[in-house]
Design a protein around this motif. Structure first.
Motif, PDB file in Angstrom:
ATOM      1  N   VAL A   1     -39.815  68.029  -2.586  1.00 40.47           N
ATOM      2  CA  VAL A   1     -40.967  67.186  -2.927  1.00 40.47           C
ATOM      3  C   VAL A   1     -41.711  66.782  -1.658  1.00 40.47           C
ATOM      4  CG1 VAL A   1     -41.692  64.965  -3.883  1.00 40.47           C
ATOM      5  CG2 VAL A   1     -39.956  66.326  -5.076  1.00 40.47           C
ATOM      6  N   ALA A   2     -40.964  66.354  -0.640  1.00 42.19           N
ATOM      7  CA  ALA A   2     -41.589  65.927   0.619  1.00 42.19           C
ATOM      8  C   ALA A   2     -42.324  67.086   1.286  1.00 42.19           C
ATOM      9  CB  ALA A   2     -40.530  65.359   1.561  1.00 42.19           C
ATOM     10  N   TRP A   3     -41.734  68.300   1.250  1.00 42.28           N
ATOM     11  CA  TRP A   3     -42.382  69.473   1.848  1.00 42.28           C
ATOM     12  C   TRP A   3     -43.691  69.780   1.119  1.00 42.28           C
ATOM     13  CZ3 TRP A   3     -44.058  74.223   0.159  1.00 42.28           C
ATOM     14  CH2 TRP A   3     -44.407  75.148   1.151  1.00 42.28           C
ATOM     15  N   LEU A   4     -43.685  69.715  -0.191  1.00 40.52           N
ATOM     16  CA  LEU A   4     -44.904  69.980  -0.967  1.00 40.52           C
ATOM     17  C   LEU A   4     -46.000  68.974  -0.624  1.00 40.52           C
ATOM     18  CD1 LEU A   4     -43.350  70.818  -4.461  1.00 40.52           C
ATOM     19  CD2 LEU A   4     -44.710  72.375  -3.033  1.00 40.52           C
ATOM     20  N   VAL A   5     -45.625  67.708  -0.507  1.00 38.92           N
ATOM     21  CA  VAL A   5     -46.615  66.682  -0.176  1.00 38.92           C
ATOM     22  C   VAL A   5     -47.198  66.932   1.215  1.00 38.92           C
ATOM     23  CG1 VAL A   5     -46.978  64.211   0.248  1.00 38.92           C
ATOM     24  CG2 VAL A   5     -45.571  64.956  -1.693  1.00 38.92           C
ATOM     25  N   GLU A   6     -46.321  67.211   2.179  1.00 41.29           N
ATOM     26  CA  GLU A   6     -46.790  67.408   3.548  1.00 41.29           C
ATOM     27  C   GLU A   6     -47.644  68.666   3.686  1.00 41.29           C
ATOM     28  OE1 GLU A   6     -45.078  67.453   8.137  1.00 41.29           O
ATOM     29  OE2 GLU A   6     -43.703  67.168   6.445  1.00 41.29           O
ATOM     30  N   ASN A   7     -47.382  69.671   2.853  1.00 41.38           N
ATOM     31  CA  ASN A   7     -48.069  70.963   2.981  1.00 41.38           C
ATOM     32  C   ASN A   7     -49.017  71.264   1.825  1.00 41.38           C
ATOM     33  OD1 ASN A   7     -46.708  72.444   5.445  1.00 41.38           O
ATOM     34  ND2 ASN A   7     -45.047  71.444   4.332  1.00 41.38           N
ATOM     35  N   HIS A   8     -49.447  70.222   1.103  1.00 41.96           N
ATOM     36  CA  HIS A   8     -50.234  70.506  -0.110  1.00 41.96           C
ATOM     37  C   HIS A   8     -51.599  71.128   0.186  1.00 41.96           C
ATOM     38  CE1 HIS A   8     -51.872  66.432   0.805  1.00 41.96           C
ATOM     39  NE2 HIS A   8     -52.948  66.854   0.164  1.00 41.96           N
ATOM     40  N   LEU A   9     -52.065  71.073   1.432  1.00 40.68           N
ATOM     41  CA  LEU A   9     -53.348  71.687   1.790  1.00 40.68           C
ATOM     42  C   LEU A   9     -53.175  73.066   2.435  1.00 40.68           C
ATOM     43  CD1 LEU A   9     -55.123  68.549   3.306  1.00 40.68           C
ATOM     44  CD2 LEU A   9     -55.513  69.557   1.051  1.00 40.68           C
ATOM     45  N   LEU A  10     -51.941  73.448   2.721  1.00 41.50           N
ATOM     46  CA  LEU A  10     -51.680  74.673   3.477  1.00 41.50           C
ATOM     47  C   LEU A  10     -52.242  75.919   2.794  1.00 41.50           C
ATOM     48  CD1 LEU A  10     -50.233  76.250   5.745  1.00 41.50           C
ATOM     49  CD2 LEU A  10     -48.152  76.196   4.322  1.00 41.50           C
ATOM     50  N   MET A  11     -52.004  76.067   1.507  1.00 47.46           N
ATOM     51  CA  MET A  11     -52.399  77.293   0.822  1.00 47.46           C
ATOM     52  C   MET A  11     -53.918  77.378   0.667  1.00 47.46           C
ATOM     53  SD  MET A  11     -50.665  78.866  -2.615  1.00 47.46           S
ATOM     54  CE  MET A  11     -50.643  80.643  -2.843  1.00 47.46           C
ATOM     55  N   SER A  12     -54.570  76.267   0.347  1.00 46.18           N
ATOM     56  CA  SER A  12     -56.029  76.302   0.172  1.00 46.18           C
ATOM     57  C   SER A  12     -56.709  76.577   1.507  1.00 46.18           C
ATOM     58  CB  SER A  12     -56.530  74.988  -0.424  1.00 46.18           C
ATOM     59  OG  SER A  12     -56.245  73.895   0.424  1.00 46.18           O
ATOM     60  N   ILE A  13     -56.208  75.992   2.606  1.00 42.74           N
ATOM     61  CA  ILE A  13     -56.799  76.238   3.925  1.00 42.74           C
ATOM     62  C   ILE A  13     -56.617  77.700   4.327  1.00 42.74           C
ATOM     63  CG2 ILE A  13     -56.501  75.765   6.392  1.00 42.74           C
ATOM     64  CD1 ILE A  13     -55.954  72.847   5.635  1.00 42.74           C
ATOM     65  N   THR A  14     -55.419  78.238   4.112  1.00 40.62           N
ATOM     66  CA  THR A  14     -55.159  79.630   4.484  1.00 40.62           C
ATOM     67  C   THR A  14     -56.052  80.574   3.680  1.00 40.62           C
ATOM     68  OG1 THR A  14     -52.861  79.081   5.007  1.00 40.62           O
ATOM     69  CG2 THR A  14     -53.389  81.414   4.681  1.00 40.62           C
ATOM     70  N   ALA A  15     -56.158  80.347   2.380  1.00 47.79           N
ATOM     71  CA  ALA A  15     -56.941  81.243   1.519  1.00 47.79           C
ATOM     72  C   ALA A  15     -58.427  81.177   1.833  1.00 47.79           C
ATOM     73  CB  ALA A  15     -56.693  80.900   0.060  1.00 47.79           C
ATOM     74  N   GLN A  16     -58.932  79.974   2.081  1.00 52.48           N
ATOM     75  CA  GLN A  16     -60.385  79.802   2.218  1.00 52.48           C
ATOM     76  C   GLN A  16     -60.889  79.916   3.649  1.00 52.48           C
ATOM     77  OE1 GLN A  16     -62.225  76.799  -0.732  1.00 52.48           O
ATOM     78  NE2 GLN A  16     -60.198  75.955  -0.320  1.00 52.48           N
ATOM     79  N   ARG A  17     -60.001  79.750   4.650  1.00 52.67           N
ATOM     80  CA  ARG A  17     -60.485  79.739   6.036  1.00 52.67           C
ATOM     81  C   ARG A  17     -59.856  80.804   6.920  1.00 52.67           C
ATOM     82  NH1 ARG A  17     -60.382  73.299   7.489  1.00 52.67           N
ATOM     83  NH2 ARG A  17     -60.796  72.523   5.406  1.00 52.67           N
ATOM     84  N   ARG A  18     -58.983  81.586   6.368  1.00 53.64           N
ATOM     85  CA  ARG A  18     -58.362  82.636   7.165  1.00 53.64           C
ATOM     86  C   ARG A  18     -58.575  83.988   6.478  1.00 53.64           C
ATOM     87  NH1 ARG A  18     -58.717  78.975   9.969  1.00 53.64           N
ATOM     88  NH2 ARG A  18     -57.121  77.842  11.144  1.00 53.64           N
ATOM     89  N   ASP A  19     -58.442  85.042   7.247  1.00 55.08           N
ATOM     90  CA  ASP A  19     -58.634  86.394   6.739  1.00 55.08           C
ATOM     91  C   ASP A  19     -57.314  86.893   6.157  1.00 55.08           C
ATOM     92  OD1 ASP A  19     -59.246  88.994   6.206  1.00 55.08           O
ATOM     93  OD2 ASP A  19     -59.560  89.604   8.292  1.00 55.08           O
ATOM     94  N   ILE A  20     -57.184  86.800   4.836  1.00 59.25           N
ATOM     95  CA  ILE A  20     -55.895  87.146   4.228  1.00 59.25           C
ATOM     96  C   ILE A  20     -55.693  88.655   4.098  1.00 59.25           C
ATOM     97  CG2 ILE A  20     -55.693  84.939   3.028  1.00 59.25           C
ATOM     98  CD1 ILE A  20     -56.487  86.350   0.445  1.00 59.25           C
ATOM     99  N   SER A  21     -56.674  89.441   4.562  1.00 58.70           N
ATOM    100  CA  SER A  21     -56.433  90.890   4.651  1.00 58.70           C
ATOM    101  C   SER A  21     -55.706  91.236   5.951  1.00 58.70           C
ATOM    102  CB  SER A  21     -57.756  91.655   4.584  1.00 58.70           C
ATOM    103  OG  SER A  21     -58.546  91.403   5.742  1.00 58.70           O
TER     104      SER A  21
END
Length: 854
Positions: free
Chosen positions: A515-535
């Motif tokens: 639970v604590a990891w999810l709270v601390e990293n809840h923005l990680l996936m959206s930032i990676t998908a929208q601001r990084r080149d996932i190719s």
């Protein structure tokens, strides 16, 4: 001085005096009364001056003016009541009177009617009937006024039961048109606004024939504390409306963005840890939530008392303490909530019984009294903690949490929740207060499990049923934003809160850490998908390292999608959904493969080429021609594009004349958007030209891959969408964009065009331009992140700066976060290398200079 001008000056002087004296501690009732008294005095003097007392006309104040409540720019509603049709001289005098009021600067709503006409209009129109209930004689024959007054209080003029039903439906329709938590709320008509308080008063006053809210206590319709709360809420909303009128200088009831900071300043709020405007809006949202609850409870009590509604509701026993009355839960003892755990048990029953949709009004009254008497949080009581965990683990637990949120029990249970109630951010991205956003996030998690939502959330609907413990996701959702507004990193602070909560509730350490990891990293996936080149395989590998396990990935995906959808209804689109799905599956493959088998770049290139070549040969493309074409392209091209894109591009290029620009828009959606492909000999300001045309066509760019062949041809791919987030599919629209782009690419000396002006909503927002250069994973490129105001022509202006600094864009991820543009670029010098420190400094200064509003 003309009388009308003198009166106008008196009203203006009163406004100026009010503006200098007004603050949040002012007696707002005195202000609205003084305004009404000045209008009364002005009208009576002019009535007498024109000799209208000599005519059989009664001048009657109706509506808000009839109640004796006037804000600086409120309409003055008048009824000219006559026995018979007026003589010509009388009509002329009334016309003079109305003209005087207009010239004095008053907004007048008026009608001239006989008693019969007034009653007929009132019977046919609930709004007119409501205005008449608050009629007040100003001038003219009292006998004439009393005839009307007595007639509108007879049973055949809107019986109280019919009046209630009409006002209730009027409120339902009004609520359907607006949201209580709008960013620019209407203080009068939004749910929880002044109209909701007035509706309570109108239906009860019609039934009891009471003159004001205070009278309803003696009729035992209102408890003294409920009256006090209603008057407090009304007083605050009046203060807001009064200040809004003074600032706007017009009858404005919407708290528009450009007015909110000025109203907050006049109300006496000052900037601190939170902006003054955020403090004011927090109190507003807390107030409307209180009004909504009181409105629901009191109208239900009125319905019970006057319509015998409860007699027809089927009663179903639940246990020795509770029963269900229709779709409402009810206690069997008014003293039950003296045992705090019984409050939690009420909501546990709501989770267990899908037929329970609300709380019966008498029980709600008892619940409110118990809630307001608490001195310690409910979670400090072991018996309450035990029931809360049962709710959390129940498959329908979110429905109970939603009801707890509605009635203030989430705040009574969890002190940290109380701090985010009504907490807003003064921007266009966060469309809801923090507590309401979290509530909507929880509802989105619930939607994943619903069969009819599979089309909207195809992956989420599968993953949600595979999670080991759904309750852990729910708990992470509750805490993900709970530390907002405290200062510091809310993700880290919320993670700490979550750990302490899990320990207090005797959860095992593994679940608590998740639970604590999810709270601390809840923005990680959206930032990676929208601001990084996932190719880029390195980006996926880095993300997989942070996620660590497939279980973490599944939980994080569900939390991310539910969070993004709950932030702002207008900002979620198929593009974002497709990005997150792609990131999920790419990461899942890396995690399944394990670190001992890293991605082989050459194998990826060969795989994509083989699949594309097979399709192209089937279409009749000569293998020798294809190989000759692909020899001109670098490996990056084959990594960053899928086989279907490679075949689409190659076939078009091979059939195209080399001396003309090739511009194509895909017929099929790519990641929820439309792929724009441009193939052309490299030329100065090509990126600038393309961005300027797309901005002129009101097209949004989400993604850009900008590559150059070994013989200096550009192969640019953009993912573009309409402003509403949909792909571009209309054929005339596609042809128009293509035509404009080809024309621009043929222009040998392009210049920046004039761009659209900032919209009204955007003008007030100040977003300082920030340029940073995170470490790049590649030695021949530099990464740049740009945060600035999302202004028209932004990408074209940026391209122009890059051209002058002799820097090329190689890839871009474009994100619009409300009024903010948060864009990511992969840059390279014209010589093909990374930027030096000097070039970064010059670029940063040039961008800040170009993008800072003049």
């Amino acid at each position: 001085m003309k009388p009308a001008l003198s009166a106008k000056n008196a009203f203006l002087a009163q406004n100026e005096s009010a503006k200098s004296e007004f603050n949040h501690e002012s007696d707002i009732y005195a202000f609205v009364t003084q305004r009404c008294q000045l209008v009364d005095h002005t009208l009576k003097n002019q009535w007498q001056h024109l000799g209208l007392n000599d005519y059989p006309i009664a001048l009657i104040a109706v509506g808000g003016y009839g109640r004796g409540e006037l804000h600086p720019q409120s309409d003055v509603d008048l009824l000219f009541l006559v026995n018979n049709k007026l003589c010509l001289e009388g009509e002329h005098k009334v016309g003079e009177f109305i003209t005087f009021l207009w010239d004095a600067g008053l907004e007048i709503g008026h009608s001239v009617r006989t008693i019969a006409e007034t009653l007929e209009q009132g019977v046919n129109d609930i709004t007119i009937a409501t205005n008449l209930l608050e009629a007040r004689l100003l001038c003219g024959p009292q006998a004439l006024f009393l005839q009307l007054y007595s007639r509108i209080r007879t049973d055949d003029f809107w019986p109280s039961s019919e009046f209630y039903l009409a006002k209730r439906q009027e409120q339902v329709d009004r609520h359907a048109r607006a949201n209580a938590f709008d960013l620019e709320p209407n203080i009068k008509s939004c749910p929880g606004g002044l109209r909701d308080i007035q509706t309570i008063a109108w239906v009860a006053m019609r039934y009891f024939d009471a003159a004001k809210l205070e009278d309803l206590v003696s009729y035992h319709f209102l408890e003294p504390l409920e009256l006090e709360e209603l008057l407090q809420c009304q007083g605050f909303l009046w203060q807001l409306r009064f200040a809004l009128h003074l600032i706007a200088g017009r009858d404005e009831n919407r708290l528009l963005f450009d007015l909110q900071p000025q109203v907050a300043g006049l109300m006496g709020y000052v900037d601190g840890t939170q902006l003054a405007v955020e403090k004011m809006m927090k109190q507003y949202y807390q107030t409307v939530r209180r009004v909504l609850e009181l409105n629901q409870m009191l109208l239900q009590l009125f319905k019970q008392a006057t319509l015998s509604h409860t007699n027809i509701l089927e009663i179903t026993p639940i246990d020795s303490d509770f029963q269900r009355r229709g779709k409402l839960i009810e206690t069997l003892s008014p003293q039950l909530f003296m045992q705090p755990e019984q409050i939690m048990i009420l909501f546990l029953h709501a989770a267990k019984n899908i037929n329970i949709q609300g709380v019966f009004a008498p029980t709600l009254r008892n619940l409110r009294q118990a809630r307001d008497a608490f001195t310690t949080p409910l979670m400090a009581i072991p018996a309450c903690r035990k029931v809360f965990m049962e709710i959390l683990r129940h498959p329908q637990g979110i429905s109970a949490l939603s009801l707890m949120h509605k009635h203030g029990i989430m705040s009574a249970y969890l002190p940290a929740w109380k701090k985010i109630e009504g907490q807003m951010q003064f921007d266009l991205f966060h469309a809801y207060t923090v507590d309401e956003h979290t509530h909507r996030l929880l509802l989105n998690i619930e939607r994943f499990s619903q069969p009819d939502q599979k089309m909207e959330f195809p992956l989420g609907s599968v993953i949600i049923n595979q999670l080991p413990k759904k309750g852990l996701l729910v708990l992470a959702a509750i805490f993900h934003d709970i530390a907002k507004g405290r200062g510091g990193d809310h993700s880290q602070l919320g993670s700490k809160d979550a750990i302490e909560f899990c320990q207090l509730h005797d959860m095992n350490s593994h679940d608590g850490r998740l639970v604590a990891w999810l709270v601390e990293n809840h923005l990680l996936m959206s930032i990676t998908a929208q601001r990084r080149d996932i190719s880029d395989p390195d980006v996926i590998a880095h993300f997989a390292d942070k996620v660590r396990t497939a279980t973490h990935l599944s939980y994080l995906y569900c939390l991310t999608v539910a969070d993004m959808c709950a932030t702002n209804d207008k900002l979620w689109n198929n593009w974002k959904g497709a990005l997150l799905r792609d990131l999920y599956f790419l990461t899942q493959r890396v995690l399944a493969r394990g670190k001992e088998k890293p991605v082989d770049i050459r194998a990826r290139v060969r795989e994509h080429q083989a699949k594309a070549k097979k399709e192209l040969l089937r279409r009749g493309i000569q293998e020798q021609e294809l190989d000759k074409l692909w020899q001109r392209f670098n490996a990056d091209y084959f990594i960053k594009h899928q086989p279907n894109q490679l075949s689409w591009h190659a076939e078009a290029i091979l059939k195209h004349k080399q001396d003309e620009p090739l511009v194509m828009l895909s017929k099929h959606s790519t990641r929820g958007g439309t792929e724009l492909f441009i193939y052309n000999s490299d030329k100065p300001k090509l990126f600038v030209s393309v961005m300027a045309i797309l901005d002129n066509k009101n097209v949004c760019v989400n993604d850009a891959t900008i590559l150059i062949t070994k013989d200096k041809f550009v192969i640019d791919t953009f993912i573009i969408i309409e402003r509403d987030g949909s792909p571009i599919t209309h054929l005339p629209r596609i042809q128009s964009i293509k035509k404009a782009l080809i024309k621009a690419l043929n222009n040998q000396s392009p210049k920046l065009p004039k761009f659209r002006k900032l919209s009204r909503r955007m003008k007030h927002f100040k977003v300082p331009t920030q340029v940073s250069f995170p470490p790049s994973p590649r030695n021949d490129t530099s990464m740049m992140e740009l945060i600035t105001l999302d202004s028209p022509g932004l990408l074209a202006k940026l391209g122009d700066v890059l051209f002058r600094c002799k820097i090329n864009v190689r890839a871009a991820k474009i994100s619009t976060i409300g009024e903010r543009a948060e864009d990511f670029f992969l840059l390279q010098t014209t010589e093909g290398g990374k930027l030096s420190d000097r070039q970064k400094t010059e670029l940063q200064a040039s961008l800040v200079r170009m993008l800072t509003p003049k």
